[in-house]
Design a protein around this motif. Structure first.
Motif, short mmCIF file in Angstrom:
data_model
loop_
_atom_site.label_atom_id
_atom_site.label_comp_id
_atom_site.label_asym_id
_atom_site.label_seq_id
_atom_site.Cartn_x
_atom_site.Cartn_y
_atom_site.Cartn_z
N GLU A 30 0.85 -1.18 0.00
CA GLU A 30 0.00 0.00 0.00
C GLU A 30 0.89 1.24 0.00
OE1 GLU A 30 -3.34 2.27 2.83
OE2 GLU A 30 -2.67 0.23 3.31
N LEU A 31 0.54 2.23 -0.81
CA LEU A 31 1.31 3.46 -0.90
C LEU A 31 0.69 4.55 -0.03
CD1 LEU A 31 2.04 3.56 -4.75
CD2 LEU A 31 3.52 2.72 -2.92
N LEU A 32 1.42 5.63 0.15
CA LEU A 32 0.95 6.72 1.00
C LEU A 32 -0.36 7.33 0.51
CD1 LEU A 32 4.16 8.70 2.02
CD2 LEU A 32 2.42 7.79 3.56
N ASP A 33 -0.61 7.25 -0.80
CA ASP A 33 -1.86 7.82 -1.32
C ASP A 33 -3.04 6.88 -1.15
OD1 ASP A 33 -1.40 5.87 -3.21
OD2 ASP A 33 -1.09 7.25 -4.88
N GLY A 34 -2.79 5.70 -0.54
CA GLY A 34 -3.87 4.75 -0.29
C GLY A 34 -4.03 3.69 -1.37
N SER A 35 -3.37 3.88 -2.50
CA SER A 35 -3.47 2.89 -3.58
C SER A 35 -2.68 1.63 -3.22
CB SER A 35 -2.94 3.48 -4.89
OG SER A 35 -1.57 3.82 -4.77
N LYS A 36 -3.08 0.52 -3.83
CA LYS A 36 -2.42 -0.75 -3.54
C LYS A 36 -1.91 -1.38 -4.84
CE LYS A 36 -5.10 -1.64 0.64
NZ LYS A 36 -5.87 -2.64 1.44
N GLY A 37 -0.91 -2.22 -4.69
CA GLY A 37 -0.35 -2.88 -5.85
C GLY A 37 0.31 -4.19 -5.47
N GLU A 38 0.80 -4.89 -6.46
CA GLU A 38 1.48 -6.16 -6.24
C GLU A 38 2.86 -6.13 -6.89
OE1 GLU A 38 -0.97 -9.29 -7.71
OE2 GLU A 38 -2.31 -9.28 -5.96
N GLU A 39 3.78 -6.83 -6.29
CA GLU A 39 5.13 -6.93 -6.82
C GLU A 39 5.55 -8.39 -6.77
OE1 GLU A 39 8.49 -5.32 -8.63
OE2 GLU A 39 6.65 -4.28 -8.04
N GLU A 40 5.98 -8.92 -7.91
CA GLU A 40 6.46 -10.30 -7.96
C GLU A 40 7.97 -10.33 -7.75
OE1 GLU A 40 5.17 -11.98 -11.63
OE2 GLU A 40 3.06 -12.11 -11.01
N PHE A 41 8.46 -11.43 -7.20
CA PHE A 41 9.89 -11.52 -6.92
C PHE A 41 10.37 -12.96 -6.98
CE2 PHE A 41 7.59 -11.68 -2.87
CZ PHE A 41 8.09 -12.86 -2.31
N ASP A 42 11.66 -13.10 -7.24
CA ASP A 42 12.33 -14.40 -7.15
C ASP A 42 12.97 -14.55 -5.78
OD1 ASP A 42 11.76 -15.17 -9.84
OD2 ASP A 42 13.35 -13.82 -10.51
N PHE A 43 13.44 -13.43 -5.25
CA PHE A 43 14.07 -13.41 -3.93
C PHE A 43 13.66 -12.12 -3.23
CE2 PHE A 43 17.48 -11.88 -1.17
CZ PHE A 43 17.62 -12.96 -0.30
N SER A 44 13.38 -12.21 -1.95
CA SER A 44 12.99 -11.00 -1.22
C SER A 44 13.53 -11.05 0.20
CB SER A 44 11.46 -10.86 -1.17
OG SER A 44 10.90 -11.87 -0.37
N MET A 45 13.67 -9.88 0.80
CA MET A 45 14.06 -9.78 2.20
C MET A 45 13.18 -8.72 2.85
SD MET A 45 17.74 -8.91 4.02
CE MET A 45 17.82 -7.23 3.40
N LEU A 46 12.42 -9.11 3.83
CA LEU A 46 11.52 -8.20 4.52
C LEU A 46 12.08 -7.89 5.90
CD1 LEU A 46 8.76 -6.76 4.30
CD2 LEU A 46 7.75 -8.74 5.45
N ILE A 47 12.36 -6.62 6.16
CA ILE A 47 12.89 -6.22 7.45
C ILE A 47 11.72 -5.89 8.38
CG2 ILE A 47 14.35 -4.57 8.67
CD1 ILE A 47 15.87 -4.15 6.06
N PRO A 48 11.57 -6.61 9.47
CA PRO A 48 10.42 -6.39 10.37
C PRO A 48 10.57 -5.10 11.16
CG PRO A 48 11.93 -7.97 11.33
CD PRO A 48 12.46 -7.68 9.95
N PRO A 49 9.49 -4.66 11.80
CA PRO A 49 9.57 -3.45 12.65
C PRO A 49 10.62 -3.62 13.73
CG PRO A 49 7.29 -4.08 12.29
CD PRO A 49 8.13 -5.21 11.76
N PHE A 50 11.32 -2.53 14.02
CA PHE A 50 12.37 -2.54 15.03
C PHE A 50 11.75 -2.75 16.41
CE2 PHE A 50 16.75 -0.41 15.58
CZ PHE A 50 17.36 -1.53 15.06
N ALA A 51 12.26 -3.69 17.18
CA ALA A 51 11.75 -3.92 18.53
C ALA A 51 12.81 -4.63 19.36
CB ALA A 51 10.47 -4.76 18.49
#
Length: 250
Positions: A30-51
């Motif tokens: 989701e983007l700041l303007d509220g719109s949503k989209g999809e992204e395809e990937f072969d490899f990804s890294m998701l950094i979780p919220p800092f805690a």
């Protein structure tokens, strides 16, 4: 120059985005303007919220003092102003100076271990109410400077007791430099060299930007690559405590 680097390498980018869902080979955002989209990937890294790691704390009587030691995000409470409230009330003075727990003077939290009083940047959210905020790191140079100040404070407490000198290192009063490699090579290497002062914006001292524009800038080129290369060996020299290591800054 970050966008130029991506463009030169044929890399497309998205900013101001919040990952909503991750599936096999695909994520929804989701983007700041509220719109949503999809992204395809072969490899990804998701950094979780800092805690923090979620430690529990107990006193000698066995009473739970977790809320006294740690903030809800798991980081240790220090000498920061945790009651600043809305963004309009935020000040540079909210940020800690000594990194000492207000209830237990023998406890410190340096680098990424301390609970920040609030975000560094202005909070943002989409029209759907989804928070989408940048998260500047507290690692690298700021962590080194804070760690050094805390080490001096602990040493003074051990040696001088009640007369100890507690050292200070506010992120709202320190600058930081970063050198990011973008390709190696004796004559073709490049790196982005950036400086920011202060790390935490101070809009009272520097109206408008919150930072001193004479000391906040960045350049990319071969010189940055050589700085990065030299720093690599200097930091290893410092880590190994070889002669002259104290002269090498954080």
């Amino acid at each position: 120059f970050a966008e130029s680097l991506y463009a030169e390498r044929g890399v497309e980018w998205l900013i101001g985005a919040h990952v909503e869902k991750v599936e096999e080979g695909k994520l929804t955002y989701e983007l700041l303007d509220g719109s949503k989209g999809e992204e395809e990937f072969d490899f990804s890294m998701l950094i979780p919220p800092f805690a923090g790691v979620g430690l529990k704390a107990y006193d000698k009587a066995g009473e739970d003092i977790t809320s006294t030691i740690f903030a809800p995000n798991g980081f240790m409470k220090v000498d920061a102003n945790y009651n600043a409230g809305a963004y309009e009330n935020w000040k540079a003075a909210d940020w800690p100076r000594t990194y000492q727990n207000p209830s237990y003077s023998n406890m410190f939290a340096a680098g990424i271990a301390f609970a920040p009083p609030h975000l560094i940047s202005k909070p943002m959210s989409s029209p759907n109410g989804t928070p989408i905020n940048p998260t500047p790191p507290r690692t690298g140079m700021p962590a080194g400077i804070i760690g050094k100040a805390v080490a001096h404070s602990v040493t003074s407490l051990m040696q001088d007791g009640a007369n100890a000198h507690i050292h200070e290192a506010s992120m709202a009063e320190m600058g930081a430099a970063c050198v990011a490699s973008a390709g190696k090579g004796l004559t073709t290497g490049t790196a982005a060299a950036m400086t920011v002062f202060p790390v935490v914006p101070d809009f009272q001292t520097y109206p408008g930007t919150g930072r001193d524009t004479d000391y906040t800038f960045g350049e990319i080129g071969l010189a940055g690559h050589w700085i990065k290369h030299i720093l690599h060996y200097m930091f290893i020299h410092k880590a190994q405590l070889k002669p002259g290591w104290t002269l090498i800054p954080e």
